[in-house]
Design an enzyme around this catalytic site. Structure first.
Site, PDB file in Angstrom:
ATOM      1  N   GLU A 153      -6.596  -9.894 -45.599  1.00  0.00           N
ATOM      2  CA  GLU A 153      -7.808  -9.506 -46.336  1.00  0.00           C
ATOM      3  C   GLU A 153      -8.025  -7.997 -46.363  1.00  0.00           C
ATOM      4  OE1 GLU A 153     -11.471 -12.268 -45.957  1.00  0.00           O
ATOM      5  OE2 GLU A 153     -10.179 -12.801 -44.290  1.00  0.00           O
ATOM      6  N   CYS A 213     -13.233 -10.557 -28.963  1.00  0.00           N
ATOM      7  CA  CYS A 213     -14.630 -10.093 -28.940  1.00  0.00           C
ATOM      8  C   CYS A 213     -15.557 -11.268 -29.289  1.00  0.00           C
ATOM      9  CB  CYS A 213     -14.846  -8.938 -29.903  1.00  0.00           C
ATOM     10  SG  CYS A 213     -13.882  -7.484 -29.445  1.00  0.00           S
ATOM     11  N   CYS A 267     -18.475  -6.408 -41.859  1.00  0.00           N
ATOM     12  CA  CYS A 267     -17.737  -6.286 -40.595  1.00  0.00           C
ATOM     13  C   CYS A 267     -17.790  -7.568 -39.793  1.00  0.00           C
ATOM     14  CB  CYS A 267     -18.361  -5.196 -39.725  1.00  0.00           C
ATOM     15  SG  CYS A 267     -17.764  -3.592 -40.127  1.00  0.00           S
ATOM     16  N   CYS A 283      -6.243 -11.781 -34.558  1.00  0.00           N
ATOM     17  CA  CYS A 283      -6.496 -10.762 -33.541  1.00  0.00           C
ATOM     18  C   CYS A 283      -6.554 -11.453 -32.188  1.00  0.00           C
ATOM     19  CB  CYS A 283      -7.845 -10.086 -33.843  1.00  0.00           C
ATOM     20  SG  CYS A 283      -8.263  -8.763 -32.677  1.00  0.00           S
ATOM     21  N   CYS A 298     -17.184 -11.579 -32.967  1.00  0.00           N
ATOM     22  CA  CYS A 298     -16.342 -11.307 -34.137  1.00  0.00           C
ATOM     23  C   CYS A 298     -15.600 -12.551 -34.593  1.00  0.00           C
ATOM     24  CB  CYS A 298     -15.348 -10.194 -33.797  1.00  0.00           C
ATOM     25  SG  CYS A 298     -14.297  -9.756 -35.190  1.00  0.00           S
ATOM     26  N   CYS A 302     -10.925  -0.924 -46.861  1.00  0.00           N
ATOM     27  CA  CYS A 302     -10.882  -1.340 -45.456  1.00  0.00           C
ATOM     28  C   CYS A 302      -9.715  -2.314 -45.333  1.00  0.00           C
ATOM     29  CB  CYS A 302     -12.212  -2.029 -45.117  1.00  0.00           C
ATOM     30  SG  CYS A 302     -12.215  -2.781 -43.490  1.00  0.00           S
TER      31      CYS A 302
HETATM   32  N1  SAH Z   1     -10.258  -4.179 -33.727  1.00  0.00           N
HETATM   33  C1  SAH Z   1     -10.884  -3.010 -34.232  1.00  0.00           C
HETATM   34  C2  SAH Z   1     -11.088  -2.993 -35.736  1.00  0.00           C
HETATM   35  C3  SAH Z   1     -11.532  -4.250 -36.407  1.00  0.00           C
HETATM   36  S1  SAH Z   1     -13.194  -4.785 -36.202  1.00  0.00           S
HETATM   37  C4  SAH Z   1     -12.178  -2.741 -33.498  1.00  0.00           C
HETATM   38  O1  SAH Z   1     -12.524  -3.514 -32.612  1.00  0.00           O
HETATM   39  O2  SAH Z   1     -12.796  -1.728 -33.757  1.00  0.00           O
HETATM   40  C5  SAH Z   1     -14.144  -3.662 -37.164  1.00  0.00           C
HETATM   41  C6  SAH Z   1     -15.555  -3.431 -36.634  1.00  0.00           C
HETATM   42  O3  SAH Z   1     -16.417  -4.555 -36.888  1.00  0.00           O
HETATM   43  C7  SAH Z   1     -15.610  -3.209 -35.138  1.00  0.00           C
HETATM   44  O4  SAH Z   1     -16.506  -2.175 -34.839  1.00  0.00           O
HETATM   45  C8  SAH Z   1     -16.151  -4.539 -34.649  1.00  0.00           C
HETATM   46  O5  SAH Z   1     -16.677  -4.456 -33.367  1.00  0.00           O
HETATM   47  C9  SAH Z   1     -17.157  -4.834 -35.726  1.00  0.00           C
HETATM   48  N2  SAH Z   1     -17.632  -6.206 -35.767  1.00  0.00           N
HETATM   49  C10 SAH Z   1     -16.960  -7.318 -35.457  1.00  0.00           C
HETATM   50  N3  SAH Z   1     -17.749  -8.399 -35.609  1.00  0.00           N
HETATM   51  C11 SAH Z   1     -18.954  -7.962 -36.047  1.00  0.00           C
HETATM   52  C12 SAH Z   1     -20.162  -8.587 -36.433  1.00  0.00           C
HETATM   53  N4  SAH Z   1     -20.300  -9.899 -36.379  1.00  0.00           N
HETATM   54  N5  SAH Z   1     -21.181  -7.803 -36.851  1.00  0.00           N
HETATM   55  C13 SAH Z   1     -21.046  -6.453 -36.931  1.00  0.00           C
HETATM   56  N6  SAH Z   1     -19.911  -5.808 -36.613  1.00  0.00           N
HETATM   57  C14 SAH Z   1     -18.882  -6.546 -36.168  1.00  0.00           C
END
Ligand code: SAH
Length: 343
Positions: free
Chosen positions: A91, A115, A330, A111, A118, A104
């Site tokens: 994506e 987290c 995000c 992944c 996420c 983006c």
């Molecule tokens: N793995 C990398 C890049 C991908 S995630 C990282 O962790 O930075 C891109 C961004 O989206 C990161 O800042 C992540 O923490 C954020 N993110 C993930 N899930 C989210 C959510 N549900 N709401 C807002 N931001 C989120």
């Protein structure tokens, strides 16, 4: 086994043409063709037919197939779903900002960082993306959207520093004057904070913006939200960001998704201000995007939280969320990557 020619940088192509007794400038010709959208070697009309056939025997050109395109009716954000040669789904999202069009991109299929808020990590990691597959997301989004892309953010699915070598090679190709030629200062790499690789990236001295997903200033909360924190902790991460600044001259930015009752207390605002001020970096506050598989809710405490940050002199921005109606915000890029894994 044919080799992936779009993942090769210019010096490697030069070496190849020298090795086969051809002239090094062929490399530049081929490099340009690859970045101008050819899908087959037969389209490289300034090469002899014999050479085109030889290249076709030894190499392949990645051609992503567009599976789905969604355009947000709220803000024009476009989400693309591409199929790779081995039928994985990738994506990318194109967003329009005042400072230019931004794509983006994803760096992995799935992944493995885990987290808790996420969606991209729900099905685990399937595989790393090749440099060519990251490049294709920029090239093909640009062609399809019909607009010039001026900024690239590595913030889609995957952890860029968990696919280090391919990401570095991708950046070098993306940055090249004979290629797409996107300046390092127009590139942002977002990481959950893999310390050793932050140090390694710093050694390259690339002038990109490193953005660290912080999401909590204390170890108890951060380790709960982000398993990657459990090894080293917040203070060592902040120290790595300071080293990064010393090496590159570029201050690190921080991402902070505000989650109701989890990371939005007054104490956390005070602690956050202390940590961010140490680095002199910028803080991007995002309101958590709800993900149906996750329990967390967006915070209702932004005003009080930012009041403290302001008092403490932190540079921050509250980032608006784009593409909310097409699951392009995000952390919401997930579904197809997982469906694909389960197939
Ligand atoms: N793995 C990398 C890049 C991908 S995630 C990282 O962790 O930075 C891109 C961004 O989206 C990161 O800042 C992540 O923490 C954020 N993110 C993930 N899930 C989210 C959510 N549900 N709401 C807002 N931001 C989120």
């Amino acid at each position: 086994m044919k080799r992936d020619i779009k993942s090769m940088d210019l010096p490697e192509l030069e070496e190849y043409f020298t090795q086969i007794g051809d002239r090094p400038f062929r490399a530049g010709q081929v490099f340009k063709w690859l970045h101008s959208g050819v899908k087959t070697f037969s389209e490289m009309t300034n090469l002899s037919e014999k050479l085109r056939a030889k290249l076709d025997d030894e190499f392949f050109i990645t051609v992503p197939e567009l599976i789905e395109k969604q355009v947000s009716s709220l803000d024009g954000t476009i989400k693309y779903l591409w199929r790779t040669t081995d039928s994985n789904a990738v994506e990318s999202v194109v967003m329009e900002y005042a400072h230019g069009n931004t794509v983006c991109i994803s760096t992995q299929v799935g992944c493995r960082m885990g987290c808790a808020f996420c969606a991209s990590t729900l099905g685990g990691l399937v595989r790393n993306l090749a440099p060519s597959e990251m490049l294709d997301q920029v090239l093909y989004s640009q062609w399809d959207a019909g607009c010039k892309i001026s900024n690239v953010v590595l913030m889609g699915i995957g952890e860029p520093l968990d696919n280090f070598d391919n990401v570095i090679r991708f950046l070098q190709i993306l940055n090249h004057p004979e290629g797409i030629n996107i300046g390092a200062r127009h590139i942002t790499l977002s990481t959950c904070g893999l310390l050793d690789n932050i140090d390694k990236l710093g050694d390259y001295g690339i002038q990109l913006t490193l953005s660290v997903s912080l999401h909590a200033p204390d170890d108890e909360t951060r380790s709960c939200l982000m398993p990657a924190n459990r090894d080293a902790g917040v203070d060592k991460l902040i120290a790595a960001c300071e080293r990064y600044f010393e090496k590159t001259g570029r201050r690190v930015s921080f991402e902070y998704a505000m989650i109701d009752g989890v990371n939005d207390s007054a104490e956390q605002a005070i602690l956050l201000a202390e940590k961010i001020r140490k680095t002199g970096g910028h803080l991007n506050l995002i309101l958590l995007n709800s993900v149906s598989e996750r329990d967390f809710k967006p915070s209702g405490n932004i005003e009080a939280f930012t009041k403290i940050l302001k008092q403490k002199g932190v540079n921050y921005t509250i980032r608006r969320s784009l593409g909310g109606d097409i699951d392009a915000a995000c952390g919401q890029l997930r579904k197809k990557a997982i469906d694909n894994k389960e197939q």
